[in-house]
Enzyme design. Structure first.
Site, mmCIF file in Angstrom:
data_model
loop_
_atom_site.group_PDB
_atom_site.id
_atom_site.type_symbol
_atom_site.label_atom_id
_atom_site.label_comp_id
_atom_site.label_asym_id
_atom_site.label_seq_id
_atom_site.Cartn_x
_atom_site.Cartn_y
_atom_site.Cartn_z
ATOM 1 N N THR A 176 28.494 52.285 46.220
ATOM 2 C CA THR A 176 29.559 51.472 46.894
ATOM 3 C C THR A 176 30.900 51.864 46.292
ATOM 4 O O THR A 176 31.077 52.258 45.152
ATOM 5 C CB THR A 176 29.478 50.185 47.009
ATOM 6 O OG1 THR A 176 30.573 49.756 47.118
ATOM 7 C CG2 THR A 176 28.861 49.526 45.449
ATOM 8 N N TYR A 230 28.709 42.323 41.369
ATOM 9 C CA TYR A 230 28.317 43.068 42.443
ATOM 10 C C TYR A 230 28.451 44.686 41.899
ATOM 11 O O TYR A 230 27.739 45.485 41.777
ATOM 12 C CB TYR A 230 28.930 42.929 43.951
ATOM 13 C CG TYR A 230 28.439 43.873 44.692
ATOM 14 C CD1 TYR A 230 27.107 44.033 45.502
ATOM 15 C CD2 TYR A 230 29.617 44.853 44.994
ATOM 16 C CE1 TYR A 230 27.047 44.969 46.390
ATOM 17 C CE2 TYR A 230 29.309 45.746 46.496
ATOM 18 C CZ TYR A 230 28.008 45.643 46.532
ATOM 19 O OH TYR A 230 27.607 46.778 47.664
ATOM 20 N N LYS A 288 26.007 47.435 40.919
ATOM 21 C CA LYS A 288 25.689 48.718 41.761
ATOM 22 C C LYS A 288 25.991 49.920 40.747
ATOM 23 O O LYS A 288 25.371 51.210 41.183
ATOM 24 C CB LYS A 288 26.746 48.485 42.872
ATOM 25 C CG LYS A 288 26.161 47.734 43.943
ATOM 26 C CD LYS A 288 25.189 48.515 44.817
ATOM 27 C CE LYS A 288 24.587 47.915 46.006
ATOM 28 N NZ LYS A 288 23.527 48.315 46.966
ATOM 29 N N GLU A 324 32.989 49.922 45.600
ATOM 30 C CA GLU A 324 33.496 48.874 44.624
ATOM 31 C C GLU A 324 33.124 49.408 43.419
ATOM 32 O O GLU A 324 33.721 48.620 42.490
ATOM 33 C CB GLU A 324 32.386 47.617 44.831
ATOM 34 C CG GLU A 324 32.807 46.585 45.966
ATOM 35 C CD GLU A 324 33.933 45.679 45.094
ATOM 36 O OE1 GLU A 324 34.012 45.250 44.407
ATOM 37 O OE2 GLU A 324 34.946 45.821 46.028
HETATM 38 P P1 NAP Z 1 23.658 43.465 54.417
HETATM 39 O O1 NAP Z 1 23.863 43.184 56.003
HETATM 40 O O2 NAP Z 1 24.265 42.364 53.701
HETATM 41 O O3 NAP Z 1 22.088 43.717 54.342
HETATM 42 C C1 NAP Z 1 21.524 43.542 53.046
HETATM 43 C C2 NAP Z 1 20.027 43.704 53.067
HETATM 44 O O4 NAP Z 1 19.453 43.243 51.644
HETATM 45 C C3 NAP Z 1 19.388 42.442 54.200
HETATM 46 O O5 NAP Z 1 18.521 42.960 54.986
HETATM 47 C C4 NAP Z 1 18.715 41.615 53.184
HETATM 48 O O6 NAP Z 1 17.647 40.897 53.744
HETATM 49 C C5 NAP Z 1 18.131 42.509 52.204
HETATM 50 N N1 NAP Z 1 18.013 41.903 50.579
HETATM 51 C C6 NAP Z 1 18.828 41.195 49.952
HETATM 52 N N2 NAP Z 1 17.932 40.656 49.145
HETATM 53 C C7 NAP Z 1 16.750 41.334 48.975
HETATM 54 C C8 NAP Z 1 15.760 40.986 48.266
HETATM 55 N N3 NAP Z 1 15.593 40.497 47.126
HETATM 56 N N4 NAP Z 1 14.742 41.825 48.506
HETATM 57 C C9 NAP Z 1 14.632 42.444 49.797
HETATM 58 N N5 NAP Z 1 15.736 42.607 50.622
HETATM 59 C C10 NAP Z 1 17.011 41.937 50.255
HETATM 60 O O7 NAP Z 1 24.350 44.679 53.782
HETATM 61 P P2 NAP Z 1 24.967 46.188 54.520
HETATM 62 O O8 NAP Z 1 26.294 45.842 54.999
HETATM 63 O O9 NAP Z 1 23.865 46.476 55.654
HETATM 64 O O10 NAP Z 1 24.827 47.109 53.495
HETATM 65 C C11 NAP Z 1 23.486 47.954 53.243
HETATM 66 C C12 NAP Z 1 23.682 48.428 51.729
HETATM 67 O O11 NAP Z 1 24.887 49.185 51.507
HETATM 68 C C13 NAP Z 1 23.800 47.184 50.794
HETATM 69 O O12 NAP Z 1 23.078 47.975 49.528
HETATM 70 C C14 NAP Z 1 25.282 47.192 50.264
HETATM 71 O O13 NAP Z 1 25.578 46.724 48.905
HETATM 72 C C15 NAP Z 1 25.734 48.737 50.447
HETATM 73 N N6 NAP Z 1 27.123 49.108 50.953
HETATM 74 C C16 NAP Z 1 27.607 48.415 51.868
HETATM 75 C C17 NAP Z 1 28.780 48.803 52.372
HETATM 76 C C18 NAP Z 1 29.419 47.999 53.549
HETATM 77 O O14 NAP Z 1 30.744 48.217 53.480
HETATM 78 N N7 NAP Z 1 28.643 47.508 54.541
HETATM 79 C C19 NAP Z 1 29.614 49.698 51.486
HETATM 80 C C20 NAP Z 1 29.087 50.118 50.595
HETATM 81 C C21 NAP Z 1 27.531 49.927 50.202
HETATM 82 P P3 NAP Z 1 17.767 39.394 54.449
HETATM 83 O O15 NAP Z 1 17.870 39.482 55.676
HETATM 84 O O16 NAP Z 1 16.503 38.748 53.937
HETATM 85 O O17 NAP Z 1 19.076 38.916 53.667
HETATM 86 O O1 G4F Z 2 35.241 42.125 53.564
HETATM 87 P P1 G4F Z 2 35.229 41.845 52.219
HETATM 88 O O2 G4F Z 2 34.536 40.622 51.447
HETATM 89 O O3 G4F Z 2 34.484 43.124 51.490
HETATM 90 P P2 G4F Z 2 34.343 44.013 50.001
HETATM 91 O O4 G4F Z 2 34.827 43.044 49.072
HETATM 92 O O5 G4F Z 2 35.400 45.196 50.168
HETATM 93 O O6 G4F Z 2 32.942 44.235 49.958
HETATM 94 C C1 G4F Z 2 32.311 45.057 51.010
HETATM 95 O O7 G4F Z 2 32.772 46.464 50.874
HETATM 96 C C2 G4F Z 2 32.224 47.241 49.754
HETATM 97 C C3 G4F Z 2 32.520 48.587 49.805
HETATM 98 O O8 G4F Z 2 33.772 48.630 49.082
HETATM 99 C C4 G4F Z 2 30.531 46.984 49.743
HETATM 100 F F1 G4F Z 2 29.913 47.567 48.733
HETATM 101 C C5 G4F Z 2 30.147 45.394 49.725
HETATM 102 O O9 G4F Z 2 28.907 45.305 49.877
HETATM 103 C C6 G4F Z 2 30.719 44.901 50.884
HETATM 104 O O10 G4F Z 2 30.331 45.238 51.999
HETATM 105 O O11 G4F Z 2 36.500 41.732 51.484
HETATM 106 C C7 G4F Z 2 37.449 42.804 51.805
HETATM 107 C C8 G4F Z 2 38.862 42.369 51.107
HETATM 108 C C9 G4F Z 2 38.836 42.015 49.678
HETATM 109 O O12 G4F Z 2 39.996 42.366 48.805
HETATM 110 C C10 G4F Z 2 39.188 40.303 49.927
HETATM 111 O O13 G4F Z 2 39.564 39.764 48.649
HETATM 112 O O14 G4F Z 2 39.283 41.337 52.066
HETATM 113 C C11 G4F Z 2 39.960 40.386 51.175
HETATM 114 N N1 G4F Z 2 39.944 38.799 51.731
HETATM 115 C C12 G4F Z 2 40.788 38.163 51.973
HETATM 116 N N2 G4F Z 2 40.637 36.936 52.494
HETATM 117 C C13 G4F Z 2 38.876 38.343 51.973
HETATM 118 C C14 G4F Z 2 39.374 37.148 52.665
HETATM 119 N N3 G4F Z 2 37.470 38.813 51.971
HETATM 120 C C15 G4F Z 2 36.631 37.651 52.797
HETATM 121 N N4 G4F Z 2 35.406 38.260 52.734
HETATM 122 N N5 G4F Z 2 37.047 36.564 53.027
HETATM 123 C C16 G4F Z 2 38.454 36.334 53.103
HETATM 124 O O15 G4F Z 2 38.469 35.157 53.766
#
Ligand code: NAP
Ligand code: G4F
Length: 338
Positions: A123, A147, A151, A125
């Site tokens: 990520t 987190y 990661k 992050e």
């Molecule tokens: P998400 O919607 O939160 O999905 C997370 C998945 O992980 C869910 O299926 C959840 O299952 C499962 N999980 C959590 N804890 C577990 C455990 N102990 N054992 C088995 N499964 C578990 O996340 P996403 O947005 O699809 O992201 C997918 C991956 O990419 C994650 O690793 C995230 O950190 C990474 N990532 C995401 C972003 C982004 O912007 N979306 C960016 C960079 C990296 P449940 O349904 O049971 O909760």
């Molecule tokens: O949507 P966010 O919670 O995503 P964040 O923290 O960027 O993390 C996501 O992206 C990562 C990749 O860079 C992934 F690895 C991670 O798993 C996840 O998918 O917050 C985005 C931004 C932050 O700066 C936060 O402080 O939005 C700001 N924010 C402002 N108000 C808020 C809020 N975030 C959330 N969730 N809720 C608020 O009310």
């Protein structure tokens, strides 16, 4: 027929990746956690096509079993405690799932099927307090949350298993990607859901934290294609996947509300900043410090040149299209609520 094993299959990315792999003719196995109520999450519509295996990232025995059952050729490790804010409330669970979980699945692959190809969901992050703009594969890491730190372990252990055991193991350093299936705790979906509710008279206002932070936002359906492409190469490597555009949370709010037909007028700053609906003068966006984070990632913008050059990957959904799709979807969903 190739076999794939997806951890985190019920999540946002797991659902788009399952669709992609099923379309390509893969046999798809997905790891699911046991819950008190059976919940297929984002793959409810695919529940008859995916072969589910109950397992948990914190239980290596269950992951070894999952590898034995699936005999997967490709493993996509998407499971995580993925919400950054929760990682301060549950730092140990986050470390167990996101850091130790990564070595657990790598060990399962190494023991059962070392010839398989492995993808790790790294990520942006990990860049945290960014050391370079834009961020690329060679940019030094500086995570700013439990987190991000967890990661980073997952990222390095993947690289280490590649170098130690010659595993075909890749990390995708993915920047924020969103969709109609994004969890409502993440800022984009929180905003599009609120814009829909306010438009339909079901919510009065939206409370947010830091609106100055900047993110590089793409669509999940584009990003899962990059995951697959990484595992189709001759040699394993790590890639940044991003759009190379960045916007503030405030800009996202402005555009989302506009797409919902609400023009905003902003005033004030810091905790006193508000946005008013120009049509009726009502305050519809406020700041609530409870959403501020103990340490913030202020600016993310990625350089996807390596992925574009080596993988032929290109994002297809523009930022405007992403926001439109999310807002339209939420207006439909909120409209259908009883
Ligand atoms: P998400 O919607 O939160 O999905 C997370 C998945 O992980 C869910 O299926 C959840 O299952 C499962 N999980 C959590 N804890 C577990 C455990 N102990 N054992 C088995 N499964 C578990 O996340 P996403 O947005 O699809 O992201 C997918 C991956 O990419 C994650 O690793 C995230 O950190 C990474 N990532 C995401 C972003 C982004 O912007 N979306 C960016 C960079 C990296 P449940 O349904 O049971 O909760
Ligand atoms: O949507 P966010 O919670 O995503 P964040 O923290 O960027 O993390 C996501 O992206 C990562 C990749 O860079 C992934 F690895 C991670 O798993 C996840 O998918 O917050 C985005 C931004 C932050 O700066 C936060 O402080 O939005 C700001 N924010 C402002 N108000 C808020 C809020 N975030 C959330 N969730 N809720 C608020 O009310």
């Amino acid at each position: 027929m190739k076999r794939a094993l997806i951890t985190g299959v019920t999540g946002q990315d797991g659902s788009y990746l399952s669709e992609l792999l099923l379309d390509k003719g893969y046999e798809v196995y997905g790891i699911m956690r046991r819950k008190s109520v059976v919940d297929y999450g984002n793959v409810e519509h695919l529940k008859d096509k995916i072969k589910f295996i109950y397992a948990d990232m914190t239980d290596v025995v269950s992951l070894i079993s999952a590898m034995k059952i699936s005999q997967a050729d490709e493993i996509f490790n998407l499971a995580a405690q993925s919400f950054v804010a929760t990682s301060w409330e549950q730092p140990l669970a986050t470390a167990d799932i996101d850091a130790v979980g990564a070595i657990n699945i790598l060990e399962a692959v190494r023991i059962v099927r070392p010839e398989a190809k492995f993808y790790q969901a790294s990520t942006s992050e990990m860049f945290g307090l960014v050391q370079e703009i834009p961020q690329k594969e060679t940019t030094p890491f500086y995570p700013r949350s439990p987190y991000g730190v967890a990661k980073l372990y997952g990222h390095w252990i993947t690289k280490n298993y590649r170098e130690s055991y010659n595993l075909f193991a890749c990390s995708g350093i993915l920047f924020n990607h969103e969709s109609e299936r994004r969890g409502k705790e993440f800022v984009t979906r929180k905003i599009t859901d609120a814009a829909a509710r306010i438009k339909l008279g079901k919510q009065q206002y939206l409370e947010l934290g830091n609106m100055d932070s900047k993110r590089d936002w793409g669509h999940s359906a584009d990003y899962v294609k990059a995951m697959w492409l990484m595992l189709q190469q001759d040699t394993p490597d790590d890639y940044v996947i991003a759009t190379n555009e960045t916007r503030t949370v405030r800009e996202f709010v402005d555009i989302a509300f506009k797409k919902a037909g609400i023009e905003l007028a902003w005033k004030g700053s810091g905790v006193n900043e508000t946005a008013t609906n120009k049509q009726n003068g009502k305050v519809v966006v406020k700041v609530n410090p409870k959403f501020f984070r103990p340490a913030e990632v202020d600016l993310l913008i990625g350089d996807p040149t390596k992925a574009e050059t080596n993988l032929g990957w290109k994002r297809e959904v523009s930022f405007e299209q992403l926001v439109s799709r999310m807002v339209e979807n939420d207006i439909r969903l909120v409209g259908e609520e009883k």
